[in-house]
Scaffold this active site. Structure first.
Site, PDB file in Angstrom:
ATOM      1  N   LYS A 168       0.829  -1.216   0.000  1.00  0.00           N
ATOM      2  CA  LYS A 168       0.000   0.000   0.000  1.00  0.00           C
ATOM      3  C   LYS A 168       0.863   1.266   0.000  1.00  0.00           C
ATOM      4  CE  LYS A 168      -3.510  -2.629  -0.287  1.00  0.00           C
ATOM      5  NZ  LYS A 168      -4.406  -3.244   0.679  1.00  0.00           N
TER       6      LYS A 168
HETATM    7  C1  PLP Z   1      -5.494  -4.370   0.910  1.00  0.00           C
HETATM    8  C2  PLP Z   1      -6.960  -4.195   0.910  1.00  0.00           C
HETATM    9  C3  PLP Z   1      -7.757  -4.518   2.018  1.00  0.00           C
HETATM   10  C4  PLP Z   1      -7.220  -5.243   3.202  1.00  0.00           C
HETATM   11  O1  PLP Z   1      -6.157  -4.603   3.817  1.00  0.00           O
HETATM   12  P1  PLP Z   1      -5.300  -5.377   4.904  1.00  0.00           P
HETATM   13  O2  PLP Z   1      -4.577  -4.273   5.622  1.00  0.00           O
HETATM   14  O3  PLP Z   1      -4.375  -6.292   4.168  1.00  0.00           O
HETATM   15  O4  PLP Z   1      -6.229  -6.113   5.780  1.00  0.00           O
HETATM   16  C5  PLP Z   1      -9.100  -4.225   1.979  1.00  0.00           C
HETATM   17  N1  PLP Z   1      -9.656  -3.651   0.907  1.00  0.00           N
HETATM   18  C6  PLP Z   1      -8.939  -3.347  -0.187  1.00  0.00           C
HETATM   19  C7  PLP Z   1      -9.622  -2.688  -1.347  1.00  0.00           C
HETATM   20  C8  PLP Z   1      -7.579  -3.622  -0.230  1.00  0.00           C
HETATM   21  O5  PLP Z   1      -6.858  -3.347  -1.328  1.00  0.00           O
END
Ligand code: PLP
Length: 390
Positions: free
Chosen positions: A191
């Site tokens: 991210k």
């Molecule tokens: C990465 C992601 C999540 C989950 O995030 P985590 O921190 O890995 O639990 C949820 N929604 C979307 C759209 C994502 O890309």
């Protein structure tokens, strides 16, 4: 199919590799030596910094965006019998969180240009049991928040924003995550800001943040601490059956420094995004739509569509060709009904959501990390052209 490699085999370009710098490495070491690894001062500092960046009063750190979504749904009072409308083009965690909260997910198809949940499709999916909308700001592009908030207000629905891609996103001058009752962020390794694993909750009301904090740490009441005063051993009281979703100081040590670079990393990804736009403009691919006026795109994903009828290569063969040329690529996302669990449990079929279905079968995400150097970006473009020529 044979493709001639253009990157040496030992230099595979990992998709979504984070930019990690010396400051967070030093901070991690300092935290390790401090003797306090768990939830403590670093987490508090990261929460404060994140809230300040987003221009809100409070934020609650948790150990993932999945946890943030789960707690937000519970703190919204949602449970069995309640329906939550979300996007058909999202990560499985969005839908799983609804299921774990005991509610029932309902899908709405996306707008083909923005790839975000289509407010008209949301309106069509509303039933007497609908209690909430869970929009996902796909790739970092804000959803149509005016239209979605109008629907929510007129039906008295909760809004929980999945901002996993959308730390820097704005819509008409307002930050993503500050429209709904809750905004949920991710600091997973791929991210825009990373802590390894990590997440954050924003909430419109103070009491909601307080509830998220209690639910996220076993249901232990912070008020009980206060009641027993500052001196001596502080008892906690368990006021509900909560979860173990807290963030560690070790994780926050990374996040504090990542957050300081959130804008410089954003500018770097914007450069790469614009470079891809120029370099790929003449090719038989669909490129991402330009950000709409009055919005700020977080540039989390650069997604192209590979339509075999136009390119002569299938999406899956294209993925293989990129990998063979040492370029890591992603698929964001196969539409939710493509997965057997959801098909079997909810009876959904991909064809009922034609836009998300088509996008899911054609989409490819190119590397877009702030870590990429100029030759990496050229290698991506070179590999892509080779894949299309073969
Ligand atoms: C990465 C992601 C999540 C989950 O995030 P985590 O921190 O890995 O639990 C949820 N929604 C979307 C759209 C994502 O890309």
């Amino acid at each position: 199919m044979s493709v001639s490699p253009i990157r040496p085999k030992d230099r595979f370009l990992v998709f979504g590799a984070p930019a990690i710098e010396d400051a967070e490495i030093q901070e991690i070491v300092a935290t390790m030596k401090s003797g306090w690894l768990g939830t403590g001062p670093k987490v508090a500092e990261f929460e404060k910094g994140f809230a300040a960046y987003k221009g809100v009063q409070h934020a609650a750190a948790v150990n993932s965006c999945t946890a943030a979504l789960h707690l937000s749904l519970l703190a919204s009072g949602l449970g069995p019998g309640d329906e939550v409308i979300t996007s058909t083009l999202t990560f499985c965690a969005t839908v799983n969180a609804i299921v774990h909260a005991g509610a029932t997910p309902a899908l709405a198809d996306v707008d083909p240009a923005t790839m975000n949940i289509d407010p008209q499709e949301v309106a069509k999916r509303i039933t007497p049991r609908t209690r909430a909308i869970l929009p996902v700001h796909f790739a970092g592009r804000p959803c149509e928040m005016d239209a979605l908030m109008d629907i929510a207000r007129s039906r008295n629905l909760k809004v929980i924003e999945d901002c996993a891609h959308a730390i820097e996103t704005e819509y008409k001058g307002q930050p993503a995550g500050a429209f709904g009752d809750f905004g949920c962020f991710s600091f997973y390794v791929t991210k825009n800001v990373v802590t390894g694993e990590g997440g954050m909750v924003l909430a419109k009301r103070d009491e909601d943040i307080a509830r998220v904090k209690v639910l996220g740490l076993h249901g232990m009441s912070k008020d009980a601490w206060r009641r027993f005063g500052d001196e001596g051993y502080k008892y906690y009281q368990v006021v509900e059956c909560g979860f173990k979703y807290n963030m560690m100081d070790l994780q926050a040590s990374i996040g504090i420094h990542q957050l300081r670079r959130v804008e410089s990393y954003w500018r770097r990804r914007q450069e790469i995004w614009q470079h891809y736009n120029r370099a790929l403009g003449g090719l038989p691919l669909a490129l991402p739509a330009n950000p709409a006026a009055g919005t700020r795109h977080a540039y989390h994903l650069y997604t192209i569509l590979v339509d075999e009828e136009k390119t002569g290569i299938s999406r899956d063969a294209f993925l293989d060709a990129m990998t063979a040329n040492n370029i890591g690529v992603g698929v964001h996302y196969l539409s939710i009904p493509e997965h057997p669990y959801y098909r079997e449990r909810f009876g959904w079929t991909p064809e009922s959501f034609p836009q998300a279905c088509r996008i899911g079968r054609q989409t490819v995400s190119l590397p877009l990390s702030a870590k990429l150097i100029a030759p990496d970006v050229e290698d991506v473009i070179g590999a892509l052209k080779i894949a299309l020529e073969n």
